[in-house]
Motif scaffolding. Structure first.
Motif, PDB file in Angstrom:
ATOM      1  N   ILE A  20      10.083   1.956  42.193  1.00 22.89           N
ATOM      2  CA  ILE A  20      10.690   0.711  41.720  1.00 22.89           C
ATOM      3  C   ILE A  20      12.080   0.607  42.313  1.00 22.89           C
ATOM      4  O   ILE A  20      12.865   1.557  42.263  1.00 22.89           O
ATOM      5  N   LYS A  21      12.360  -0.554  42.909  1.00 22.25           N
ATOM      6  CA  LYS A  21      13.662  -0.774  43.544  1.00 22.25           C
ATOM      7  C   LYS A  21      14.011  -2.250  43.489  1.00 22.25           C
ATOM      8  O   LYS A  21      13.191  -3.086  43.121  1.00 22.25           O
ATOM      9  N   ASN A  22      15.238  -2.564  43.866  1.00 23.50           N
ATOM     10  CA  ASN A  22      15.697  -3.943  43.912  1.00 23.50           C
ATOM     11  C   ASN A  22      15.913  -4.306  45.373  1.00 23.50           C
ATOM     12  O   ASN A  22      16.771  -3.738  46.032  1.00 23.50           O
ATOM     13  N   LEU A  27      14.000  -6.331  40.220  1.00 26.13           N
ATOM     14  CA  LEU A  27      13.268  -5.077  40.276  1.00 26.13           C
ATOM     15  C   LEU A  27      11.808  -5.318  40.627  1.00 26.13           C
ATOM     16  O   LEU A  27      11.181  -6.240  40.098  1.00 26.13           O
ATOM     17  N   LEU A  28      11.290  -4.493  41.518  1.00 26.09           N
ATOM     18  CA  LEU A  28       9.893  -4.633  41.936  1.00 26.09           C
ATOM     19  C   LEU A  28       9.384  -3.321  42.485  1.00 26.09           C
ATOM     20  O   LEU A  28      10.144  -2.399  42.762  1.00 26.09           O
ATOM     21  N   PHE A  29       8.072  -3.253  42.623  1.00 18.82           N
ATOM     22  CA  PHE A  29       7.458  -2.189  43.411  1.00 18.82           C
ATOM     23  C   PHE A  29       6.532  -2.863  44.406  1.00 18.82           C
ATOM     24  O   PHE A  29       5.998  -3.926  44.158  1.00 18.82           O
ATOM     25  N   ASN A  38       5.423  -6.722  43.511  1.00 12.61           N
ATOM     26  CA  ASN A  38       5.020  -6.809  42.111  1.00 12.61           C
ATOM     27  C   ASN A  38       6.278  -6.599  41.274  1.00 12.61           C
ATOM     28  O   ASN A  38       6.889  -5.524  41.324  1.00 12.61           O
ATOM     29  N   TYR A  39       6.679  -7.612  40.528  1.00  9.93           N
ATOM     30  CA  TYR A  39       7.941  -7.571  39.802  1.00  9.93           C
ATOM     31  C   TYR A  39       7.800  -6.902  38.444  1.00  9.93           C
ATOM     32  O   TYR A  39       6.761  -7.000  37.792  1.00  9.93           O
ATOM     33  N   VAL A  40       8.866  -6.201  38.052  1.00 12.69           N
ATOM     34  CA  VAL A  40       8.895  -5.499  36.780  1.00 12.69           C
ATOM     35  C   VAL A  40      10.213  -5.788  36.070  1.00 12.69           C
ATOM     36  O   VAL A  40      11.184  -6.229  36.688  1.00 12.69           O
ATOM     37  N   VAL A  51      11.726   2.337  30.439  1.00 12.32           N
ATOM     38  CA  VAL A  51      10.355   1.832  30.477  1.00 12.32           C
ATOM     39  C   VAL A  51      10.326   0.590  31.355  1.00 12.32           C
ATOM     40  O   VAL A  51      11.232  -0.241  31.288  1.00 12.32           O
ATOM     41  N   TYR A  52       9.307   0.473  32.189  1.00  7.87           N
ATOM     42  CA  TYR A  52       9.135  -0.702  33.038  1.00  7.87           C
ATOM     43  C   TYR A  52       7.887  -1.446  32.618  1.00  7.87           C
ATOM     44  O   TYR A  52       6.852  -0.840  32.348  1.00  7.87           O
TER      45      TYR A  52
END
Length: 61
Positions: A20-22, A27-29, A38-40, A51-52
């Motif tokens: 997970i990074k920006n 934030l997404l992976f 895929n956004y989280v 928690v994501y």
């Protein structure tokens, strides 16, 4: 468990399988199989762990 939003992919991943990074859009992976974004959203749990949760679309900036 996260599910890739790319309809032709749909692969499922555990948190340990993704990074997970920006990338400037929140934030997404990226799906390890197809590369789709895929956004989280990040939450701090009561016990102090991070928690994501996967969200649909892009997060609001």
């Amino acid at each position: 468990m996260f599910t890739c939003i790319n309809q032709s992919c749909g692969a499922q991943w555990e948190l340990s399988d993704v990074t997970i990074k920006n990338e400037g859009q929140g934030l997404l992976f990226r799906c390890p199989m197809c590369g789709a974004r895929n956004y989280v959203e990040r939450f701090d749990a009561d016990d102090g762990t991070i928690v994501y949760e996967q969200i649909e679309g892009r997060p609001y900036n």
